[in-house]
Design an enzyme around this catalytic site. Structure first.
Site, PDB file in Angstrom:
ATOM      1  CE  LYS A  34      -0.370   0.204   4.981  1.00 41.61           C
ATOM      2  NZ  LYS A  34      -0.849  -0.131   6.010  1.00 41.61           N
ATOM      3  NE  ARG A 129      -4.579   0.766  12.063  1.00 38.39           N
ATOM      4  CZ  ARG A 129      -3.737   0.446  11.045  1.00 38.39           C
ATOM      5  NH1 ARG A 129      -3.198   1.696  10.640  1.00 38.39           N
ATOM      6  NH2 ARG A 129      -3.509  -0.665  10.551  1.00 38.39           N
TER       7      ARG A 129
HETATM    8  C1  LIG Z   1       0.244  -0.760   6.663  1.00 36.01           C
HETATM    9  C2  LIG Z   1      -0.037  -2.079   7.435  1.00 36.01           C
HETATM   10  C3  LIG Z   1       1.102  -3.191   7.665  1.00 36.01           C
HETATM   11  C4  LIG Z   1       2.394  -2.585   7.120  1.00 36.01           C
HETATM   12  O1  LIG Z   1       2.981  -1.993   7.946  1.00 36.01           O
HETATM   13  P1  LIG Z   1       4.424  -1.369   7.648  1.00 36.01           P
HETATM   14  O2  LIG Z   1       5.025  -0.516   8.810  1.00 36.01           O
HETATM   15  O3  LIG Z   1       4.565  -0.666   6.406  1.00 36.01           O
HETATM   16  O4  LIG Z   1       5.623  -2.542   7.594  1.00 36.01           O
HETATM   17  C5  LIG Z   1       0.614  -4.240   8.390  1.00 36.01           C
HETATM   18  N1  LIG Z   1      -0.315  -4.431   8.867  1.00 36.01           N
HETATM   19  C6  LIG Z   1      -1.497  -3.798   8.703  1.00 36.01           C
HETATM   20  C7  LIG Z   1      -2.882  -3.854   9.115  1.00 36.01           C
HETATM   21  C8  LIG Z   1      -1.521  -2.454   7.896  1.00 36.01           C
HETATM   22  O5  LIG Z   1      -2.388  -1.597   7.999  1.00 36.01           O
END
Ligand SMILES: *Cc1c(COP(=O)(O)O)cnc(C)c1O
Length: 353
Positions: A34, A129
């Site tokens: 993402k 969250r």
């Molecule tokens: C964005 C996200 C990740 C990845 O996070 P990074 O810090 O880029 O490794 C993992 N799990 C969830 C649920 C996320 O929303």
């Protein structure tokens, strides 16, 4: 047009190193796409390094991945909106969920479509969250397992993103304990525990990750070699993978404080100024629409970013040794926020190196 230079070989090397670390502890790995809008070239680069699974939060990104012919297993990190469930279950293999109602809807939708999608039930271990609050987790997940049509394959958590909570042996053990308690109560086996994101790697590097955690979802570390939550550069990885190049469209000497009564800036923020006399200032052709100010820093440490509005980035180049002129470009290191906005922006060219 401003450009992002993307150093694919560095990203690939990061992917290899993170994979090696995780696999040495029997932890499977999903590359989180993402942060780069599931850019296909970057995604293929990481897949070619041997990480077989992907994850993204947005269905549009997942669609792009599928349209590029990539068949890898994809985990959806954010529950889909109900109106797009049909579309979603046909595109992804795994979904992180945190609501019983969503579970029911997905199960129903899967039955109608004769699809099976793996589900991971998220637990909030304190970051505030997503996820069922840890104190209520055993009860809710035990109930979820009674209605899940055998689609829940495991539990997960995400920390660091809102509350800034650090991954620790304690909260990882709590997750494992919840899993064991649920298994005991329901006589069902949960095979997967997806323990976290980039910020969880620190526990691996320090050899402190409790065994039992067997999946991680990593974006930032692979893309940028940093860990924002722990506020560290990951020395085992490579940085400077994304460099922004923007052009000087105005170059003038101006005072360091504005003239007139001061209100708010373009984004409702209170601007701050210190009078250090006349300065040589460059305006560049990028802005908040394309970058995130606090995650951008000039490669030349003698250049200082002063401010960004939607379309203008203002830099103080008075102390710069190089004689910059109108039409020249200035380069910047990019962190997560700027990479994300820059990759999202159609006003920024992407160049793969
Ligand atoms: C964005 C996200 C990740 C990845 O996070 P990074 O810090 O880029 O490794 C993992 N799990 C969830 C649920 C996320 O929303």
């Amino acid at each position: 047009m401003p450009r992002i230079k993307i150093y694919l070989n560095k990203i690939q090397e990061n992917a290899k190193r993170v994979k090696k670390l995780c696999y040495s502890k029997n932890i499977s790995l999903n590359f989180v796409t993402k942060g780069v809008c599931a850019d296909i070239i970057i995604t293929k680069t990481v897949l070619s390094s041997g990480i077989p699974y992907l994850a993204d939060s947005r269905i549009e990104n997942v669609k792009n991945i599928r349209n590029a012919g990539i068949k890898s297993s994809i985990m959806l990190l954010r529950p889909p909106s109900y109106e797009r469930l049909d579309e979603c279950i046909n595109l992804v293999d795994e979904i992180l969920i945190s609501e019983l109602k969503t579970l029911e809807k997905i199960v129903e939708c899967c039955k109608i479509n004769n699809r099976k999608v793996n589900l991971i039930y998220m637990i909030d271990l304190g970051d505030l969250r997503e996820g069922v609050w840890f104190e209520n987790a055993v009860e809710e997940i035990a109930y979820a397992l009674s209605i899940d049509n055998h689609q829940i394959v495991g539990l997960g958590t995400n920390l660091g993103c809102y509350g800034g909570v650090i991954y620790s042996e304690d909260n990882m053990n709590l997750l494992i304990n919840i899993k064991q308690e649920v298994e005991k109560r329901t006589k069902r086996k949960l095979n997967k525990i997806s323990g976290g994101s980039t910020a969880a790697l620190k526990l691996l590097f320090e050899n402190k990750m409790p065994s039992g955690i067997n999946n991680l979802r990593v974006g930032e570390a692979i893309l940028l070699g940093v860990d924002t939550t722990n506020n560290i550069t990951i020395h085992q990885l490579i940085q400077d993978t994304f460099v922004l190049e923007a052009e000087i469209i105005e170059l003038k000497v101006k005072p360091s404080i504005p003239v007139g009564k001061i209100g708010k800036d373009a984004f409702g923020r209170d601007p701050e100024f210190k009078d250090i006399g006349l300065r040589k200032k460059a305006i560049l052709n990028v802005g908040e629409q394309d970058i995130h100010l606090s995650s951008l820093s000039p490669l030349d440490s003698k250049i200082k970013i002063l401010h960004a509005s939607s379309d203008h980035l203002i830099c103080d180049i008075t102390d710069c040794d190089k004689e910059l002129k109108l039409g020249d470009t200035i380069e910047f290191k990019m962190k997560y926020g700027s990479v994300m906005r820059g990759m999202t922006s159609k006003y920024v060219q992407k160049v793969y190196l």
